[in-house]
Enzyme design. Sequence first.
Site, mmCIF file in Angstrom:
data_model
loop_
_atom_site.group_PDB
_atom_site.id
_atom_site.type_symbol
_atom_site.label_atom_id
_atom_site.label_comp_id
_atom_site.label_asym_id
_atom_site.label_seq_id
_atom_site.Cartn_x
_atom_site.Cartn_y
_atom_site.Cartn_z
ATOM 1 N N PRO A 162 -27.444 10.396 25.488
ATOM 2 C CA PRO A 162 -26.281 10.507 24.596
ATOM 3 C C PRO A 162 -25.149 9.593 25.041
ATOM 4 O O PRO A 162 -24.797 9.546 26.229
ATOM 5 C CB PRO A 162 -25.899 11.988 24.719
ATOM 6 C CG PRO A 162 -27.191 12.674 25.026
ATOM 7 C CD PRO A 162 -27.947 11.713 25.905
ATOM 8 N N CYS A 163 -24.574 8.886 24.074
ATOM 9 C CA CYS A 163 -23.612 7.837 24.421
ATOM 10 C C CYS A 163 -22.174 8.308 24.342
ATOM 11 O O CYS A 163 -21.264 7.551 24.670
ATOM 12 C CB CYS A 163 -23.791 6.642 23.480
ATOM 13 S SG CYS A 163 -23.400 7.010 21.753
#
Length: 371
Positions: free
Chosen positions: A77-78
């Site tokens: 997840p960014c």
Amino acid sequence: MRESRFTLLDLFAGCGGMTRGFLGEGNFIGVGAVEIDRTAAATYAANFDVDGRHIFAGDIAGYTDVPRADLVVGGPPCQGFSALGRRDPADARNQLWREFVRVVRESDARMFVFENVDRFAKTPEFQLLRQTASEDGELADFDTQVFRLNAADYGTPQKRIRTIVVGSRVGPVDEPRQTHAKTPGGDLDRWVGLREAFLEGPVVLEPEVRETWLPESLVEFQGHDIPGTFKLRDLHITRNYDLISEVRYAHIAPGKGRFDLPDELQYPCWRRHTRGAGDVLGRLQWDEPAVTIRTEFFRPEKGRFLHPQWENGGDQVNRALTHAEAAVVQGFDDRHLWCGTKAEIARQIGNAVPPPLARAVAHVVAARLAS
């Protein structure tokens, strides 16, 4: 020449954008996937693992039955790295790359592909990831290469820049060959614009949309009933906008945004804050790729997500992109099936790796694995 097909393990798999691109290259076969979001895992399973044999729907920390694989791919997840987030160094999501490293080691992979937002290359976590492949690191037998790639350069109708880290125990890869450019020339085609993507593709997405709800349908996934499965055409749905919103949208020409609204139509908070993102309440342009699609593309107030159809005093489409249009902007076609509510599918679309970008990376990875 080694085997012509290579085993693939997809971590943080989401709705399967990375797998879609790699399997599209024709040299890969999936043997495992991990995704904590149940509806995204259901979407992945509907496309690549119908009997649910190799999708692990849970926290990657609990993924211990790791299969052997030639290649591990994934994009943690960014949000912890994104310029749109708080960029909190203590964000637990910033540490998920460590689980990625663990699975690479346990799978005995020959190569890995790590994907993340553009600014990931400027974070301390990036340096730590590179250090794992240095002397005495956990992945000391891997050499790493870093590419900064724009999805639009590979036929995606979207300007989306990503950091791609390729690790290899079998030698370096070539940089993925660009196929499109803003200014075409030689063997490069022009970037794919929205007119071509929406009106000239396999599924024509007409600007006029009346439906606001997904069809009523449920699919069973690992003991849970989840809305789905839906085809691309099912996702061509809009929202009910209030009149003042439609009036605001009608004043926004292609390429323009909130700064172009007359004062009487400005939100009160915008009158007080005249600086900030110009893309907010922005309208896209027919003959250009879209800006980066995010998880709330269906809210024009969140970015440049207004439909490109606009004529001063003439035909206007005063709405945000539909889910189907956003999926096409990400590079998905009508083969891909979807599960979840409207909000859940929007999150899957916004978080996905564009399949055309993934396929370009798959091409050079397959060439190295086959050598």
